[in-house]
Design a protein around this motif. Structure first.
Motif, mmCIF file in Angstrom:
data_model
loop_
_atom_site.group_PDB
_atom_site.id
_atom_site.type_symbol
_atom_site.label_atom_id
_atom_site.label_comp_id
_atom_site.label_asym_id
_atom_site.label_seq_id
_atom_site.Cartn_x
_atom_site.Cartn_y
_atom_site.Cartn_z
ATOM 1 N N GLU A 293 0.836 -1.203 0.000
ATOM 2 C CA GLU A 293 0.000 0.000 0.000
ATOM 3 C C GLU A 293 0.871 1.254 0.000
ATOM 4 O OE1 GLU A 293 -2.846 -0.438 3.157
ATOM 5 O OE2 GLU A 293 -3.743 -2.188 2.178
ATOM 6 N N MET A 294 2.137 1.071 0.333
ATOM 7 C CA MET A 294 3.089 2.175 0.245
ATOM 8 C C MET A 294 4.435 1.628 -0.200
ATOM 9 S SD MET A 294 4.699 4.670 3.202
ATOM 10 C CE MET A 294 3.313 5.665 3.643
ATOM 11 N N ILE A 295 5.027 2.302 -1.200
ATOM 12 C CA ILE A 295 6.394 1.949 -1.590
ATOM 13 C C ILE A 295 7.283 3.103 -1.157
ATOM 14 C CG2 ILE A 295 7.973 1.670 -3.536
ATOM 15 C CD1 ILE A 295 5.842 0.123 -4.997
ATOM 16 N N VAL A 296 8.361 2.758 -0.465
ATOM 17 C CA VAL A 296 9.315 3.784 -0.032
ATOM 18 C C VAL A 296 10.619 3.559 -0.782
ATOM 19 C CG1 VAL A 296 10.457 4.845 1.943
ATOM 20 C CG2 VAL A 296 8.214 3.747 2.239
ATOM 21 N N PRO A 297 10.831 4.302 -1.876
ATOM 22 C CA PRO A 297 12.081 4.128 -2.613
ATOM 23 C C PRO A 297 13.212 4.911 -1.927
ATOM 24 C CG PRO A 297 10.620 5.658 -3.776
ATOM 25 C CD PRO A 297 9.959 5.312 -2.475
ATOM 26 N N SER A 298 14.428 4.607 -2.266
ATOM 27 C CA SER A 298 15.546 5.329 -1.634
ATOM 28 C C SER A 298 15.910 6.605 -2.394
ATOM 29 C CB SER A 298 16.750 4.394 -1.482
ATOM 30 O OG SER A 298 16.456 3.399 -0.513
ATOM 31 N N HIS A 299 15.147 6.950 -3.409
ATOM 32 C CA HIS A 299 15.258 8.286 -4.023
ATOM 33 C C HIS A 299 13.847 8.839 -4.173
ATOM 34 C CE1 HIS A 299 19.470 7.796 -4.931
ATOM 35 N NE2 HIS A 299 19.214 6.632 -5.490
ATOM 36 N N HIS A 300 13.731 10.108 -3.902
ATOM 37 C CA HIS A 300 12.446 10.790 -4.024
ATOM 38 C C HIS A 300 11.422 10.271 -3.000
ATOM 39 C CE1 HIS A 300 13.936 13.112 -7.274
ATOM 40 N NE2 HIS A 300 14.076 12.099 -8.094
ATOM 41 N N GLU A 301 10.149 10.643 -3.271
ATOM 42 C CA GLU A 301 9.146 10.433 -2.232
ATOM 43 C C GLU A 301 8.429 9.094 -2.311
ATOM 44 O OE1 GLU A 301 6.984 14.149 -2.550
ATOM 45 O OE2 GLU A 301 8.994 15.000 -2.375
ATOM 46 N N ALA A 302 7.716 8.796 -1.228
ATOM 47 C CA ALA A 302 6.989 7.529 -1.154
ATOM 48 C C ALA A 302 5.856 7.506 -2.186
ATOM 49 C CB ALA A 302 6.430 7.339 0.252
ATOM 50 N N ILE A 303 5.555 6.312 -2.666
ATOM 51 C CA ILE A 303 4.447 6.111 -3.610
ATOM 52 C C ILE A 303 3.313 5.487 -2.809
ATOM 53 C CG2 ILE A 303 3.749 4.943 -5.735
ATOM 54 C CD1 ILE A 303 7.088 4.808 -5.953
ATOM 55 N N ILE A 304 2.145 6.077 -2.941
ATOM 56 C CA ILE A 304 1.043 5.674 -2.069
ATOM 57 C C ILE A 304 -0.156 5.203 -2.897
ATOM 58 C CG2 ILE A 304 -0.540 6.499 -0.264
ATOM 59 C CD1 ILE A 304 1.748 8.542 0.400
ATOM 60 N N GLY A 305 -0.890 4.239 -2.342
ATOM 61 C CA GLY A 305 -2.133 3.791 -2.975
ATOM 62 C C GLY A 305 -1.994 2.407 -3.567
ATOM 63 N N LYS A 306 -2.761 1.473 -3.026
ATOM 64 C CA LYS A 306 -2.648 0.071 -3.432
ATOM 65 C C LYS A 306 -2.865 -0.109 -4.943
ATOM 66 C CE LYS A 306 -4.082 -4.486 -1.950
ATOM 67 N NZ LYS A 306 -4.885 -5.319 -1.088
ATOM 68 N N ASP A 307 -3.902 0.534 -5.471
ATOM 69 C CA ASP A 307 -4.240 0.342 -6.890
ATOM 70 C C ASP A 307 -3.185 0.948 -7.805
ATOM 71 O OD1 ASP A 307 -6.483 -0.940 -6.059
ATOM 72 O OD2 ASP A 307 -7.813 0.797 -6.288
ATOM 73 N N ASN A 308 -2.766 2.161 -7.455
ATOM 74 C CA ASN A 308 -1.727 2.849 -8.207
ATOM 75 C C ASN A 308 -0.445 2.008 -8.246
ATOM 76 O OD1 ASN A 308 0.114 4.826 -9.191
ATOM 77 N ND2 ASN A 308 0.453 5.611 -7.126
ATOM 78 N N ILE A 309 -0.093 1.462 -7.097
ATOM 79 C CA ILE A 309 1.134 0.657 -6.990
ATOM 80 C C ILE A 309 1.013 -0.618 -7.825
ATOM 81 C CG2 ILE A 309 2.438 -0.793 -5.371
ATOM 82 C CD1 ILE A 309 2.024 1.509 -3.297
ATOM 83 N N LYS A 310 -0.129 -1.287 -7.679
ATOM 84 C CA LYS A 310 -0.323 -2.546 -8.409
ATOM 85 C C LYS A 310 -0.265 -2.297 -9.920
ATOM 86 C CE LYS A 310 -3.370 -6.530 -8.735
ATOM 87 N NZ LYS A 310 -4.711 -7.067 -8.491
ATOM 88 N N ALA A 311 -0.983 -1.264 -10.366
ATOM 89 C CA ALA A 311 -1.019 -0.970 -11.807
ATOM 90 C C ALA A 311 0.374 -0.639 -12.331
ATOM 91 C CB ALA A 311 -1.982 0.188 -12.068
ATOM 92 N N GLY A 312 1.119 0.151 -11.572
ATOM 93 C CA GLY A 312 2.476 0.540 -11.995
ATOM 94 C C GLY A 312 3.400 -0.660 -12.083
#
Ligand SMILES: [Zn+2]
Length: 482
Positions: A293-312
């Motif tokens: 439900e949240m991706i925390v990459p080591s560059h830039h900001e966190a990516i939020i949202g289960k659907d957005n993450i799954k689709a990406g």
């Protein structure tokens, strides 16, 4: 990103000189810092030594940062170092690369330790949040911008967790440092001439205590479940991700790259070993199955949202799979690598930004990953006599003027690369008068500027643009000074 940010100030570039501080004063200050450091290194307690190291690291880091131009490397170094609370027990210190602290009632865990020149500031930002001992430092991969703070963070009992392949990646990146440095400086011209030799900032030297393979590594601490996952294939063979199952947070290092979603860097212009496409797809499948439900990459900001993450994630996986399969099909159909570089593009439903990873370069990399370098195109490929060795003879046969005419003709037909081929032959002529040289270089400048514009309007790939800019600068210098 890679091991590109190791900075050592050249004396002539040192901002303190530019700001009019006298040279002897600066030398005295440096000597005092060094003396204090060596004194503490030889005797004093561990914590005093660490504090002195951190102070020195901060001073040098500040100088290094001030001297970076503002418009390069995606502006990573303009990102302020500040504290971000991502969840009740999850903190991030932002910067060129982010550092993360996960706290529990039985101690804290660090994920990635940032770039060495920013370590002191990131520690300042995060340290007040630390609870108990630092039990683990988990490193997403061996690149310098992810491991540089390790020696400053590490406590007596801290476990250093890396992928099984970490040592090998660190080994070759260290051994080939001069080679990679030269290439890095072409795309990152603001880098100093040589990598730092200062112990505190130099690359490598991390010795893991826990190695993670395909079986992953799980532990529970203070009621928090940590899953360290083996996810190779994106930024190298040694990629780890961290999954907090209860909170559905995924720490991804550089697995997804700096943009979301993007076509990945199956190839990197800097060099580095191959990134295996199928391994990357398998790692993506593993992460998709988690349902973050949240991706925390080591560059830039966190990516939020289960659907957005799954689709990406699905789009990235399918895009790599598509390109991979097209290469296989083309190879089996007897097509050349150049045909496939030209032909293969992402269908509309899989379109992704190519600012970081470029599809045609992925095609070439996948081809060479499977078939290595002998393409059965020409017997000459077998021997160390490239076509360039006959350019001078060709130039003599054709005459420089005719080669330039032909180059101009192709350029007018928007065949910029063919135009460049002819220019390379013309510039190999001997003798070459200054007038001929200026004509050839002038045309080369036009062709390169055209290619740069075309790159901006098509893939907008950062490496392609930076490489072309470097060639443009070299051409301008050659035009100005004979
Ligand atoms: Zn990075």
């Amino acid at each position: 990103m890679n091991n590109i940010f190791r900075l050592k100030r050249k004396r002539s570039q040192c901002p303190s000189y530019q700001r009019g501080i006298s040279k002897p004063l600066v030398l005295i200050v440096i000597a005092l810092i060094a003396a204090a450091w060596f004194y503490l290194n030889g005797s004093g307690g561990d914590s005093i030594k660490k504090k002195a190291q951190l102070k020195t690291a901060e001073v040098i880091g500040n100088i290094a940062q001030r001297n970076m131009p503002s418009d390069v490397a995606g502006g990573f170094h303009n990102i302020p170092i500040e504290l971000r609370a991502l969840a009740d027990n999850v903190y991030q210190a932002s910067g060129i690369a982010n550092t993360h602290l996960i706290t529990t009632s039985e101690g804290s865990v660090l994920f990635d330790s940032g770039i060495s020149i920013q370590a002191a500031k990131q520690i300042k930002v995060l340290k007040e949040k630390q609870q108990g001992e630092l039990t683990h430092i988990i490193l997403s991969h061996s690149h310098a911008d992810h491991i540089g703070g390790t020696k400053f963070w590490r406590e007596k009992n801290t476990e250093i967790v890396t992928h099984l392949e970490y040592a090998e990646e660190q080994r070759y990146l260290s051994e080939l440092e001069p080679y990679f440095w030269t290439r890095n400086r072409i795309v990152f011209p603001w880098l100093p001439e040589k990598p730092t030799t200062q112990e505190m900032f130099r690359y490598g030297g991390v010795e893991p205590t826990i190695l993670v393979d395909h079986r992953d590594y799980n532990f529970e601490q203070g009621g928090v479940k940590f899953s360290v996952l083996s996810t190779p294939g994106a930024e190298g063979a040694d990629n780890l991700s961290l999954w907090l199952a209860d909170q559905k947070i995924l720490f991804s290092g550089d697995f997804f790259g700096p943009l979301w979603p993007q076509f990945p860097n199956v190839f990197t212009m800097r060099g580095e070993k191959v990134r295996k496409p199928i391994e990357y797809i398998q790692s993506l499948d593993k992460l998709i199955a988690l349902g973050p439900e949240m991706i925390v990459p080591s560059h830039h900001e966190a990516i939020i949202g289960k659907d957005n993450i799954k689709a990406g994630m699905i789009r990235m996986r399918d895009a790599v799979q598509y390109v991979h399969d097209q290469v296989i099909e083309g190879m089996n159909a007897g097509k050349t690598v150049y045909q496939l570089m030209d032909e293969i593009s992402l269908p509309e439903e899989l379109a992704l930004t190519q600012e970081h990873g470029k599809v045609s370069w992925a095609v070439k990399s996948i081809w060479e990953y499977y078939a290595t370098w002998f393409h059965f195109d020409s017997t000459t490929e077998l021997y160390p006599v490239p076509i360039r060795t006959i350019y001078q003879d060709l130039a003599e046969l054709a005459s420089v003027e005719r080669l330039l005419e032909k180059s101009q003709h192709h350029f007018q037909q928007q065949q910029a690369v063919k135009a460049l081929h002819f220019l390379e032959i013309a510039l190999a002529a001997e003798p070459l008068s200054r007038t001929q040289e200026i004509a050839a270089l002038g045309l080369r400048l036009e062709v390169l500027e055209y290619l740069l514009e075309r790159a901006k309007q098509t893939s907008d790939n950062n490496y392609e643009k930076d490489y072309l800019r470097s060639r443009i600068n070299i051409t301008k210098e050659q035009l100005e000074s004979p």
